[in-house]
Design an enzyme around this catalytic site. Structure first.
Site, PDB file in Angstrom:
ATOM      1  N   LYS A  79     -17.467  43.030  21.120  1.00  0.00           N
ATOM      2  CA  LYS A  79     -18.797  43.612  21.269  1.00  0.00           C
ATOM      3  C   LYS A  79     -19.744  42.588  21.894  1.00  0.00           C
ATOM      4  O   LYS A  79     -19.585  41.384  21.693  1.00  0.00           O
ATOM      5  CB  LYS A  79     -19.371  43.983  19.890  1.00  0.00           C
ATOM      6  N   ARG A  93     -11.225  54.427  13.007  1.00  0.00           N
ATOM      7  CA  ARG A  93     -10.356  55.608  12.904  1.00  0.00           C
ATOM      8  C   ARG A  93      -8.905  55.204  12.607  1.00  0.00           C
ATOM      9  O   ARG A  93      -8.158  55.977  12.011  1.00  0.00           O
ATOM     10  CB  ARG A  93     -10.455  56.425  14.194  1.00  0.00           C
TER      11      ARG A  93
END
Length: 459
Positions: free
Chosen positions: A240, A314
């Site tokens: 990120k 996920r």
């Protein structure tokens, strides 16, 4: 928070707008313009007289939300060393008192990693008969404790909060509580948890999988609560940028809310069986970090091609859901996860995205969120979007470039097995507040704990 039936002139008095007091104080208050906005507070100083200060608090429409906002406004208007009494109107609805108490407790929340301990003002509620409100105050207290816990855990710096530490907190909190059991899996016991092991592989702090069960003496329903527990998210090899990484200690906000709600179910002795599943990992960069293009085998035996290591949530939830359907066999599954930034793009900072194919469950969660003061908006699950997850080498791939929040929900649906009653709440945006806002304090909000408690009360 104390309860009393006697006013004390040595303390600060707080009067809700619209409540008429007799005597000199009542006359002075009647001359003031009433606050029209819930949570707005007008201060009436009375030097050399008693009480020396009176607060007039706006309650908006007078519903539970208005009283909750009033509670938050009141506690913020008081000095930390103040001692105040809130004068309740005769015959006030029990729900209003619950909202007021939640607002006082939640608005007074503080978190500090400092030598001085945080505190907020002491507040008493004054009414003719406090006994009628006792049960609703118990609900408010349990809700506040659950939310405080979720906020504390989420606010805790990642330098402290690794997966092992988080798992230890769960074990300590469950210890000695009748009906609660906690199980922690680590090391070789995680062999089937391919997503969790991959995501946690780059960190010096290995992953954990926690199962916390509330089993009442009698229950008619079994609800599994699954919470994403990434204790810090660098994005992994798909790193990120700095600003996006700044708040990633909050990436376990779903697990924190699920934990708080399950402990509250035990505290309130709710007649619904609850199993909380917390997949805990730190998504770090290291020699053993998983790579885009890797193929992971999940708990249910299916495979995922990992096209973006920053779509890690996920992957760990997939293992938890596979475990839930095979080992736990609940009637209903509710997932809470700080899953996608797309949630904020679509719905802003105060609203979670709700996904479900069960209209009754979606309606129950929406009603619970509305009552608790935690907004959500139901979004669709278009069947043709499943094509975006097609992989040439695995059962699916993890991170299509289209419609991120919707496809993430469709990805989770792949692991629900035979459970038809399921819902997913993408609550990344409302899990954090950049400033004080009604009952929310700056920092972690504990979003979801209040909604889940309201839902479990009616399950």
């Amino acid at each position: 928070m104390g309860l009393t039936e006697e006013l004390d002139e040595q303390l600060t008095w707080v009067v809700p707008a619209g409540h008429v007091l007799a005597g000199e104080v009542g006359a002075e208050l009647s001359a003031l313009p009433a606050p029209g906005v819930a949570g707005e507070v007008t201060v009436l100083p009375r030097p050399l007289r008693r009480p020396a200060r009176v607060l007039l608090a706006g309650i908006g429409d007078g519903d539970e939300a208005g009283w909750r906002a009033a509670g938050a406004g009141i506690v913020r208007a008081l000095a930390d060393d103040d001692h105040a009494q809130v004068v309740l109107p005769p015959g006030l609805a029990e729900a209003a008192v619950r909202g007021l108490a939640e607002g006082l407790w939640l608005g007074g929340y503080r978190y500090r990693e400092a030598a001085t301990s945080p505190r907020s003002a002491d507040v008493e509620l004054v009414a003719d008969d406090m006994s009628r409100y006792a049960g609703f105050l118990d609900l408010a207290r349990a809700t506040a404790r659950a939310t405080w816990l979720a906020r504390d855990l989420t606010n805790t710096p990642a330098s402290t909060k690794n997966p092992e530490w988080f798992a230890d907190q769960v074990v300590e909190l469950a210890a000695g509580r009748s009906g609660l059991t906690a199980t922690v899996l680590a090391g070789a016991d995680l062999e089937r948890f391919g997503g969790l092991v991959a995501v946690g592989g780059g960190s010096v702090s290995p992953p954990r999988f926690v199962e916390l069960s509330w089993t009442p003496a009698e229950s008619q329903r079994h609800v599994a609560l699954v919470g994403k527990g990434i204790t810090f998210d660098t994005g992994g090899i798909s790193i990120k940028p700095r600003e996006a990484m700044r708040l990633m200690k909050k990436d376990m906000g779903g697990a924190a809310a699920v934990l708080g709600a399950t402990l509250a179910a035990a505290e309130l002795n709710l007649p619904v069986r609850v199993t909380a599943l917390l997949p805990l990992a730190e998504n770090a960069i290291g020699a053993a970090a998983f790579r885009p293009g890797d193929v992971i085998r999940h708990y249910d035996g299916t495979t995922t091609e990992t096209t973006n290591s920053d779509a890690e949530g996920r992957l760990v939830l997939a293992d938890a859901l596979g475990y839930a359907t095979e080992r736990v066999a609940p009637d209903t599954i509710v997932v809470l996860a700080t899953l996608t930034g797309a949630n904020a793009v679509a719905l802003g900072k105060r609203t979670a995205a709700l996904y479900s194919e069960d209209d009754a469950l979606a309606g129950a969660l929406e009603a619970a969120g509305a009552a608790a003061g935690e907004r959500m908006w139901r979004l669709p699950l278009p069947g043709d979007y499943v094509e975006y997850m097609r992989s040439d080498i695995a059962d699916r791939h993890s991170s299509p470039t289209q419609v991120h929040s919707l496809v993430a929900a469709l990805y989770l649906r792949e692991f629900m097995g035979g459970v038809k009653s399921w819902a997913h709440l993408d609550m990344s945006a409302p899990s954090w507040a950049e400033d004080h806002d009604l009952e929310l304090t700056k920092g972690a909000t504990g979003w979801g704990a209040r909604t889940l408690i309201r839902y479990l009360l009616s399950a």
